[in-house]
Design an enzyme around this catalytic site. Sequence first.
Site, PDB file in Angstrom:
ATOM      1  CB  SER A  43      -1.546   3.106   6.681  1.00  0.00           C
ATOM      2  OG  SER A  43      -2.019   2.231   5.855  1.00  0.00           O
ATOM      3  CE  LYS A  80       0.359   3.571   2.799  1.00  0.00           C
ATOM      4  NZ  LYS A  80       0.214   2.272   3.546  1.00  0.00           N
TER       5      LYS A  80
END
Length: 127
Positions: A43, A80
């Site tokens: 991701s 993230k």
Amino acid sequence: MAGTVAAGFPSPSEQYLDRPLDLNELLVKRPAATFFLKVQGDSMIGEGIRDGDILVVDRSLEPSSGDVIIASVDGEFTVKYYRRDRSGVRLEPANPAFTAIRLKPGQELDYFGRVTAVIHPYINLPV
């Protein structure tokens, strides 16, 4: 053996040899607050963080919007971008195949640290 290497024209001299490199000395500024994590998934591939990489994480650094962080959302760990603005807090991936995590009322966000370095192999070696 350690030292420096020219990224332009090669140098035939061994005068650049130095003492052995210590990755802790180079990458860890606050040993008591630093830990390492192995990445699973892709991701954050757009940030150069790949599956199998090792992240150097400093717990003592407070997050600022745009930092790459380690967080837990409702008990699930993730790496993230941290974004905070008028609409609230969200955790954004660096891969368009994934969606941002927008924190909703009642969701639990625990901050674990800021990513300060990424270590990844250039070639895949057998384990």
